[in-house]
Design a protein around this motif. Sequence first.
Motif, PDB file in Angstrom:
ATOM      1  N   GLU A  31     -10.786  -2.299  -3.679  1.00  0.00           N
ATOM      2  CA  GLU A  31      -9.344  -2.112  -3.635  1.00  0.00           C
ATOM      3  C   GLU A  31      -8.709  -2.210  -5.022  1.00  0.00           C
ATOM      4  O   GLU A  31      -7.510  -1.958  -5.174  1.00  0.00           O
ATOM      5  CB  GLU A  31      -8.693  -3.123  -2.687  1.00  0.00           C
ATOM      6  N   PHE A  32      -9.489  -2.546  -6.035  1.00  0.00           N
ATOM      7  CA  PHE A  32      -8.963  -2.641  -7.397  1.00  0.00           C
ATOM      8  C   PHE A  32      -9.320  -1.407  -8.234  1.00  0.00           C
ATOM      9  O   PHE A  32      -9.011  -1.349  -9.421  1.00  0.00           O
ATOM     10  CB  PHE A  32      -9.507  -3.899  -8.075  1.00  0.00           C
ATOM     11  N   VAL A  36      -3.213   1.157   6.325  1.00  0.00           N
ATOM     12  CA  VAL A  36      -2.795   0.359   5.170  1.00  0.00           C
ATOM     13  C   VAL A  36      -1.358   0.683   4.791  1.00  0.00           C
ATOM     14  O   VAL A  36      -0.575  -0.207   4.422  1.00  0.00           O
ATOM     15  CB  VAL A  36      -3.760   0.576   3.985  1.00  0.00           C
ATOM     16  N   THR A  37      -0.975   1.959   4.883  1.00  0.00           N
ATOM     17  CA  THR A  37       0.411   2.335   4.621  1.00  0.00           C
ATOM     18  C   THR A  37       1.352   1.600   5.569  1.00  0.00           C
ATOM     19  O   THR A  37       2.378   1.041   5.156  1.00  0.00           O
ATOM     20  CB  THR A  37       0.584   3.853   4.777  1.00  0.00           C
ATOM     21  N   GLU A  38       1.005   1.580   6.842  1.00  0.00           N
ATOM     22  CA  GLU A  38       1.849   0.907   7.832  1.00  0.00           C
ATOM     23  C   GLU A  38       1.935  -0.593   7.567  1.00  0.00           C
ATOM     24  O   GLU A  38       3.017  -1.193   7.664  1.00  0.00           O
ATOM     25  CB  GLU A  38       1.301   1.174   9.229  1.00  0.00           C
ATOM     26  N   ARG A  39       0.791  -1.212   7.204  1.00  0.00           N
ATOM     27  CA  ARG A  39       0.786  -2.655   6.904  1.00  0.00           C
ATOM     28  C   ARG A  39       1.602  -2.933   5.647  1.00  0.00           C
ATOM     29  O   ARG A  39       2.288  -3.961   5.556  1.00  0.00           O
ATOM     30  CB  ARG A  39      -0.635  -3.163   6.726  1.00  0.00           C
ATOM     31  N   ALA A  40       1.521  -2.038   4.667  1.00  0.00           N
ATOM     32  CA  ALA A  40       2.287  -2.233   3.441  1.00  0.00           C
ATOM     33  C   ALA A  40       3.784  -2.173   3.715  1.00  0.00           C
ATOM     34  O   ALA A  40       4.563  -2.979   3.182  1.00  0.00           O
ATOM     35  CB  ALA A  40       1.896  -1.181   2.409  1.00  0.00           C
ATOM     36  N   ILE A  41       4.200  -1.232   4.533  1.00  0.00           N
ATOM     37  CA  ILE A  41       5.619  -1.131   4.888  1.00  0.00           C
ATOM     38  C   ILE A  41       6.081  -2.405   5.584  1.00  0.00           C
ATOM     39  O   ILE A  41       7.165  -2.940   5.294  1.00  0.00           O
ATOM     40  CB  ILE A  41       5.846   0.113   5.770  1.00  0.00           C
ATOM     41  N   GLU A  42       5.247  -2.918   6.499  1.00  0.00           N
ATOM     42  CA  GLU A  42       5.581  -4.162   7.198  1.00  0.00           C
ATOM     43  C   GLU A  42       5.666  -5.343   6.226  1.00  0.00           C
ATOM     44  O   GLU A  42       6.580  -6.172   6.318  1.00  0.00           O
ATOM     45  CB  GLU A  42       4.531  -4.445   8.268  1.00  0.00           C
ATOM     46  N   ALA A  43       4.700  -5.416   5.301  1.00  0.00           N
ATOM     47  CA  ALA A  43       4.680  -6.529   4.346  1.00  0.00           C
ATOM     48  C   ALA A  43       5.893  -6.487   3.425  1.00  0.00           C
ATOM     49  O   ALA A  43       6.484  -7.527   3.105  1.00  0.00           O
ATOM     50  CB  ALA A  43       3.392  -6.477   3.525  1.00  0.00           C
ATOM     51  N   ILE A  44       6.275  -5.294   3.001  1.00  0.00           N
ATOM     52  CA  ILE A  44       7.445  -5.168   2.132  1.00  0.00           C
ATOM     53  C   ILE A  44       8.709  -5.544   2.879  1.00  0.00           C
ATOM     54  O   ILE A  44       9.586  -6.250   2.347  1.00  0.00           O
ATOM     55  CB  ILE A  44       7.523  -3.731   1.572  1.00  0.00           C
ATOM     56  N   ALA A  45       8.824  -5.121   4.130  1.00  0.00           N
ATOM     57  CA  ALA A  45       9.999  -5.471   4.934  1.00  0.00           C
ATOM     58  C   ALA A  45      10.097  -6.982   5.125  1.00  0.00           C
ATOM     59  O   ALA A  45      11.191  -7.561   5.036  1.00  0.00           O
ATOM     60  CB  ALA A  45       9.932  -4.767   6.285  1.00  0.00           C
ATOM     61  N   ALA A  46       8.939  -7.619   5.370  1.00  0.00           N
ATOM     62  CA  ALA A  46       8.939  -9.067   5.568  1.00  0.00           C
ATOM     63  C   ALA A  46       9.266  -9.814   4.283  1.00  0.00           C
ATOM     64  O   ALA A  46       9.898 -10.872   4.302  1.00  0.00           O
ATOM     65  CB  ALA A  46       7.576  -9.512   6.104  1.00  0.00           C
ATOM     66  N   THR A  88      -3.185  -0.403  -1.681  1.00  0.00           N
ATOM     67  CA  THR A  88      -4.474   0.281  -1.656  1.00  0.00           C
ATOM     68  C   THR A  88      -5.472  -0.562  -0.879  1.00  0.00           C
ATOM     69  O   THR A  88      -5.170  -1.688  -0.481  1.00  0.00           O
ATOM     70  CB  THR A  88      -4.970   0.541  -3.093  1.00  0.00           C
ATOM     71  N   SER A  89      -6.672  -0.012  -0.669  1.00  0.00           N
ATOM     72  CA  SER A  89      -7.696  -0.737   0.078  1.00  0.00           C
ATOM     73  C   SER A  89      -9.072  -0.370  -0.449  1.00  0.00           C
ATOM     74  O   SER A  89      -9.215   0.424  -1.379  1.00  0.00           O
ATOM     75  CB  SER A  89      -7.615  -0.406   1.579  1.00  0.00           C
ATOM     76  N   ASN A  90     -10.100  -0.938   0.182  1.00  0.00           N
ATOM     77  CA  ASN A  90     -11.485  -0.575  -0.165  1.00  0.00           C
ATOM     78  C   ASN A  90     -12.062   0.442   0.823  1.00  0.00           C
ATOM     79  O   ASN A  90     -13.273   0.601   0.902  1.00  0.00           O
ATOM     80  CB  ASN A  90     -12.365  -1.827  -0.213  1.00  0.00           C
ATOM     81  N   VAL A 127       4.102   3.381  -3.296  1.00  0.00           N
ATOM     82  CA  VAL A 127       3.032   4.350  -3.504  1.00  0.00           C
ATOM     83  C   VAL A 127       1.734   3.756  -2.954  1.00  0.00           C
ATOM     84  O   VAL A 127       1.376   2.621  -3.274  1.00  0.00           O
ATOM     85  CB  VAL A 127       2.846   4.697  -4.987  1.00  0.00           C
ATOM     86  N   VAL A 128       1.038   4.528  -2.129  1.00  0.00           N
ATOM     87  CA  VAL A 128      -0.243   4.117  -1.557  1.00  0.00           C
ATOM     88  C   VAL A 128      -1.348   4.954  -2.195  1.00  0.00           C
ATOM     89  O   VAL A 128      -1.243   6.187  -2.240  1.00  0.00           O
ATOM     90  CB  VAL A 128      -0.261   4.284  -0.028  1.00  0.00           C
ATOM     91  N   ALA A 129      -2.379   4.286  -2.681  1.00  0.00           N
ATOM     92  CA  ALA A 129      -3.457   4.978  -3.391  1.00  0.00           C
ATOM     93  C   ALA A 129      -4.720   5.038  -2.566  1.00  0.00           C
ATOM     94  O   ALA A 129      -5.149   4.034  -1.977  1.00  0.00           O
ATOM     95  CB  ALA A 129      -3.746   4.280  -4.723  1.00  0.00           C
ATOM     96  N   GLY A 130      -5.346   6.226  -2.536  1.00  0.00           N
ATOM     97  CA  GLY A 130      -6.680   6.359  -1.969  1.00  0.00           C
ATOM     98  C   GLY A 130      -7.706   5.770  -2.924  1.00  0.00           C
ATOM     99  O   GLY A 130      -7.429   5.562  -4.109  1.00  0.00           O
TER     100      GLY A 130
END
Length: 356
Positions: free
Chosen positions: A41-42, A118-128, A61-63, A31-34
């Motif tokens: 980001e918190f 950020v969604t794309e980076r999150a997917i990459e980070a989870i895959a890694a 999420t991000s700032n 889940v990605v949050a706006g």
Amino acid sequence: MPIPGRRVRGSLGPAQRFEVRIPDRWNGRLVVAGTPAQRSEFACDRLFGDPLLARGFAYATSNKGEGDGAVILVSGHRLALDGIELPRFMLPDGRGLSFWFHAPGHRMERWRDDFVAVTERAIEAIAATCGREPEATYAVGLSNGGYQVRRAIETSDLYAAALTWNAALWTPAHNLFVLCEAIEAMEQGEPSRVEALGFPPNIAGTDGTTMYRKNLLVYWYVTAWLHAMNIDPTTSLAYGEVADPSAAESWNGRISSWRPNDAVRARISGFANTGEIRCPLVELASEYDHLVPPKLHFEPYGELIAAAGNSDLYRSELIAHAQHVDPWSEDPNFPGMQLGYPRVLRVLDDLLMANG
């Protein structure tokens, strides 16, 4: 209790920060949050992050690329970023409030781009980290974070479903600049005009205050000034038309008279919502939201959805007696108000279960 897991932090560029949290008992979904307002980001950790992590979801999420959001400055001081002094919103005690949002390059178009990136980076980070990509990705957002979600699912196929809560609508016809007219009405002692603009009815508190007055002092002035000075070509450092903060500061005491002109409306068109959603969307709005009024931000977006032929993907609900700011519903001066968050969390659970 702490939720065991892993945390990935990163940045997409200057003033931008994002975070990805992956619980040890990951359920395979993300889940990605706006991000609402000018927050970090918190900002939504307690609202969305912690409950979702406890349910096994990864959370990102991000700032929004807005640095530390805002800085309160002692009298006579300014905030300078890369040698550029930012305008101040002057507080009654002489201190100033400056926002990264006014720095050069901080255009509202970036908010959608940041969310998708950020969604794309999150997917990459989870895959890694986990050895596989998420099997499904969802979007959730509050206020201007809800605008981010709307814009992302209008332009990207990354998301399986989405939920927004009190989402701000940005089109040339519907946006936050109605606040200037509401401020003018209050300054002229005509609160009845505020309701005529499309705001929920005023609520009188037991101590003699009113909900209009509370919103005026806490949110309306600074929110109207913040966004107008970012977008207006005669004041905007963000879009590069000016380099002197004094033009924006000159509107501190007269924001009630500011109105969007053709140039401002044309700029909003560049990042406007369209209703052309590409995944199921559930939207929740608070009946007594006096900052993002449902008649001006919630109902018109439903009309955009219908005009785009996407009503089959859309569901909406008005939460009775709730406000934009949930803690205000616990104010003993306004005993008729109720929390919206419990309903939001139940609907979010149902959405994620239905689209798992």
